[in-house]
Design a protein around this motif. Sequence first.
Motif, PDB file in Angstrom:
ATOM      1  N   LEU A   1     121.193  -5.260 -55.672  1.00  0.00           N
ATOM      2  CA  LEU A   1     121.874  -3.497 -55.626  1.00  0.00           C
ATOM      3  C   LEU A   1     122.808  -3.346 -56.567  1.00  0.00           C
ATOM      4  O   LEU A   1     122.451  -2.474 -57.356  1.00  0.00           O
ATOM      5  N   PHE A   2     123.449  -4.496 -56.378  1.00  0.00           N
ATOM      6  CA  PHE A   2     124.480  -4.092 -57.627  1.00  0.00           C
ATOM      7  C   PHE A   2     123.579  -4.094 -58.911  1.00  0.00           C
ATOM      8  O   PHE A   2     124.395  -3.624 -60.439  1.00  0.00           O
ATOM      9  N   SER A   3     122.625  -5.526 -59.340  1.00  0.00           N
ATOM     10  CA  SER A   3     122.157  -5.382 -60.369  1.00  0.00           C
ATOM     11  C   SER A   3     120.976  -4.893 -60.526  1.00  0.00           C
ATOM     12  O   SER A   3     121.161  -4.777 -62.260  1.00  0.00           O
ATOM     13  N   LEU A   4     120.603  -3.455 -59.952  1.00  0.00           N
ATOM     14  CA  LEU A   4     120.320  -2.803 -60.416  1.00  0.00           C
ATOM     15  C   LEU A   4     120.883  -1.499 -61.694  1.00  0.00           C
ATOM     16  O   LEU A   4     120.611  -0.794 -62.059  1.00  0.00           O
ATOM     17  N   TRP A   5     122.462  -1.365 -60.879  1.00  0.00           N
ATOM     18  CA  TRP A   5     122.762  -0.948 -62.486  1.00  0.00           C
ATOM     19  C   TRP A   5     123.123  -1.449 -63.515  1.00  0.00           C
ATOM     20  O   TRP A   5     124.624  -0.871 -64.219  1.00  0.00           O
ATOM     21  N   MET A   6     122.872  -2.737 -63.096  1.00  0.00           N
ATOM     22  CA  MET A   6     123.664  -3.229 -65.131  1.00  0.00           C
ATOM     23  C   MET A   6     122.341  -4.003 -65.346  1.00  0.00           C
ATOM     24  O   MET A   6     121.173  -3.726 -65.450  1.00  0.00           O
ATOM     25  N   ASP A   7     122.795  -4.466 -67.318  1.00  0.00           N
ATOM     26  CA  ASP A   7     122.040  -4.781 -67.958  1.00  0.00           C
ATOM     27  C   ASP A   7     121.461  -6.414 -67.599  1.00  0.00           C
ATOM     28  O   ASP A   7     122.254  -7.116 -66.355  1.00  0.00           O
ATOM     29  N   LYS A   8     120.240  -6.533 -68.323  1.00  0.00           N
ATOM     30  CA  LYS A   8     119.800  -8.359 -67.761  1.00  0.00           C
ATOM     31  C   LYS A   8     120.713  -9.382 -67.832  1.00  0.00           C
ATOM     32  O   LYS A   8     120.311  -9.786 -67.027  1.00  0.00           O
ATOM     33  N   ASN A   9     121.826  -9.104 -68.408  1.00  0.00           N
ATOM     34  CA  ASN A   9     122.383 -10.415 -68.545  1.00  0.00           C
ATOM     35  C   ASN A   9     124.123 -10.116 -67.853  1.00  0.00           C
ATOM     36  O   ASN A   9     124.729 -10.165 -68.596  1.00  0.00           O
ATOM     37  N   GLY A  10     123.933  -8.454 -67.938  1.00  0.00           N
ATOM     38  CA  GLY A  10     125.678  -8.227 -67.332  1.00  0.00           C
ATOM     39  C   GLY A  10     126.166  -9.152 -66.635  1.00  0.00           C
ATOM     40  O   GLY A  10     124.790 -10.119 -65.354  1.00  0.00           O
ATOM     41  N   ASN A  11     127.210  -9.178 -66.291  1.00  0.00           N
ATOM     42  CA  ASN A  11     127.907 -10.161 -65.230  1.00  0.00           C
ATOM     43  C   ASN A  11     127.966  -9.309 -64.264  1.00  0.00           C
ATOM     44  O   ASN A  11     128.684  -8.031 -63.805  1.00  0.00           O
ATOM     45  N   LEU A  12     127.292  -9.525 -62.762  1.00  0.00           N
ATOM     46  CA  LEU A  12     127.716  -8.938 -62.028  1.00  0.00           C
ATOM     47  C   LEU A  12     128.708  -9.227 -61.167  1.00  0.00           C
ATOM     48  O   LEU A  12     128.851  -7.498 -60.693  1.00  0.00           O
ATOM     49  N   GLU A  13     129.559  -9.778 -61.766  1.00  0.00           N
ATOM     50  CA  GLU A  13     131.563  -9.346 -60.893  1.00  0.00           C
ATOM     51  C   GLU A  13     131.497  -7.870 -61.414  1.00  0.00           C
ATOM     52  O   GLU A  13     132.422  -7.049 -61.493  1.00  0.00           O
ATOM     53  N   SER A  14     131.073  -7.860 -62.985  1.00  0.00           N
ATOM     54  CA  SER A  14     132.055  -6.491 -63.299  1.00  0.00           C
ATOM     55  C   SER A  14     131.142  -4.536 -63.628  1.00  0.00           C
ATOM     56  O   SER A  14     131.698  -4.284 -63.063  1.00  0.00           O
ATOM     57  N   PHE A  15     130.750  -5.155 -62.214  1.00  0.00           N
ATOM     58  CA  PHE A  15     130.161  -4.178 -61.288  1.00  0.00           C
ATOM     59  C   PHE A  15     130.784  -3.707 -60.484  1.00  0.00           C
ATOM     60  O   PHE A  15     131.106  -2.127 -60.177  1.00  0.00           O
ATOM     61  N   LEU A  16     131.849  -4.249 -60.228  1.00  0.00           N
ATOM     62  CA  LEU A  16     133.067  -3.819 -59.374  1.00  0.00           C
ATOM     63  C   LEU A  16     134.575  -4.845 -60.101  1.00  0.00           C
ATOM     64  O   LEU A  16     135.469  -5.272 -59.786  1.00  0.00           O
ATOM     65  N   PRO A  17     134.458  -3.276 -60.754  1.00  0.00           N
ATOM     66  CA  PRO A  17     135.330  -3.865 -62.641  1.00  0.00           C
ATOM     67  C   PRO A  17     136.796  -4.568 -62.068  1.00  0.00           C
ATOM     68  O   PRO A  17     137.831  -5.119 -62.973  1.00  0.00           O
ATOM     69  N   LEU A  18     137.405  -3.345 -61.027  1.00  0.00           N
ATOM     70  CA  LEU A  18     139.362  -3.216 -60.857  1.00  0.00           C
ATOM     71  C   LEU A  18     139.432  -4.180 -59.412  1.00  0.00           C
ATOM     72  O   LEU A  18     140.547  -3.921 -59.483  1.00  0.00           O
ATOM     73  N   VAL A  19     138.351  -5.212 -58.950  1.00  0.00           N
ATOM     74  CA  VAL A  19     138.550  -5.561 -58.324  1.00  0.00           C
ATOM     75  C   VAL A  19     138.728  -7.495 -58.115  1.00  0.00           C
ATOM     76  O   VAL A  19     137.848  -7.890 -59.403  1.00  0.00           O
ATOM     77  N   ASN A  20     139.205  -8.205 -57.818  1.00  0.00           N
ATOM     78  CA  ASN A  20     139.752  -9.564 -57.757  1.00  0.00           C
ATOM     79  C   ASN A  20     137.998 -10.300 -57.673  1.00  0.00           C
ATOM     80  O   ASN A  20     137.199 -10.518 -56.862  1.00  0.00           O
ATOM     81  N   ALA A  21     137.663 -11.623 -58.036  1.00  0.00           N
ATOM     82  CA  ALA A  21     137.243 -12.474 -57.752  1.00  0.00           C
ATOM     83  C   ALA A  21     136.416 -12.067 -56.170  1.00  0.00           C
ATOM     84  O   ALA A  21     135.984 -12.946 -55.797  1.00  0.00           O
TER      85      ALA A  21
END
Length: 542
Positions: A186-206
């Motif tokens: 679901l997260f990847s639907l908002w990301m570029d093809k080669n985007g880092n999935l973790e950046s979808f929640l950019p303000l929380v830690n790993a």
Amino acid sequence: MPTSLLNELVSQRNPNGLISENYNLTLAQSMQSVVAEIQKETPNFTHFVDIFYELMQAKIDPPLETIWVYVALSFRRLNFTDEDPLNQLSVVTDLFQLISACSGSCGSSKSIALLAPVAFQVYKVAVELKGRDLGSKGDKKVIRELKSLIDAILGFVIVCYCKNLNGQSDVISDNDLNPIVPVKYLFSLWMDKNGNLESFLPLVNADVFREICERECDVNHLAGVVVVEVFLLKFCLNFMVGDAGKELEKELTSWVVSSITKIQNVYFFETLLKMLLEPSFLFTSILSSNDEVLLRKVLYDAVILVEYSFLNPKRAVHLPAERIKSLSLTRLIAMQEAIEFSREDGDQKRAISYASAFSSSKLPSQIIKWIASQVGMDEKASISIGSSPKALLRWLLSLENQGIRVFGDRILKSRAKLAVDNSKADYEHQSSKIEGKKANDNLLFYIDNKGEEEESEGEENKEINESMNAAFVAAAHSMKMTEDSGRKRKERGSSGKKKKIKYHKFDLSNTSDSTKERFSSVSNKGSSSESDIAEPLSDEDV
């Protein structure tokens, strides 16, 4: 300006009729098809829009996936590449309104969890602004609009949670507790093809991200993470446009305490604590090092110096036992980290206050009682173990070394060990030695007894509450500033007027009088007109 997504939703029609007995099968197959398309080199989602619109319209309370995919694919069709922040913000505002409209009949947690893409897009706009001068008329307008949008989102969040606390249950379906596909898709639907999935929640830690993606994730958990992100965005924007200082610190602390009291959500609170366990925040692109120190002080004060009643295990019987245990242990580690942080910052009085708050809280006895029942030891004989967060953590780690499963989580155990290894001297609670004036001067802490007034209390519980209040008062004196402005807080009264909810103003005066009474910040015990946190500011005061 792009065409409003909300107008697009209103004008769209259902082409194929209502799906009935085959709903779950159709949804599962459609989600699998979307996942397969995501993994293609050049995915084409055009034909999925109508399918998910129909799935969303077929139920009064549709599964989270139907709204999420429909909104994501509608947003993709805009193909909006305008770099002007004002136009970007206009798109994000449309996105917020679209999600709000689609989730209008859903429960509170689901409605909030669906705002994750909005927080992601708001963050991108904030990063764009951080690199600007912010002196131009256009940039100032963007800042105003961005603050208005963040306040609107926070208003939406608090109103959603207030519905639950006002007697309306938060209906959650089986699909919401057990997503059909992992949320990373679901997260990847908002990301570029080669985007880092973790950046979808950019303000929380790993660690938080892994919990969402790798473990069973329900909407309650995701909603808590979203609220933390919006909280942090509000702070960052305040620091971006304002002068950090004591006044801003007081205002933000009061606002956080008031908001936590209104939200009363364990998932949100635990996520906030986990953010504080990180040695540094990840969103340095919109937060300076000095601002980070101030933000930590604000958050530590809000989560440690207040005893929130919704954290009482007796009021959290609807939550899994493991969740309550994880929350209690995370609070314990955060308290130790807060003490050490204050010591390293040279703020000895604050460190002592945190230690005093720990000793006066119910947390040590709760943890010891839980351990005692688990291993069959004498609870009374173990009371001295909880004299400080460090002492209690050492004891828990020693039990782990003896083969007793305490933390139940490798990451949490590592955090505990790191907190103990990095710490120095303990701060024992010595209220008799703390200097101060009268008992109600500059009271910085309180015990939130909301929800406990209707419970019958024995004499023992009353004595405990009185002693805890006294201890918080004593702790307040340890943080009393040498310079006292003598300025008293003005009396704050309710206007009594009711307003309609507007998306561009964080104004909770629309809630009913009974709701206001329920969320008045503290009981009359130990409060004073000079209190800094004893009466958290209402939203109108911020």
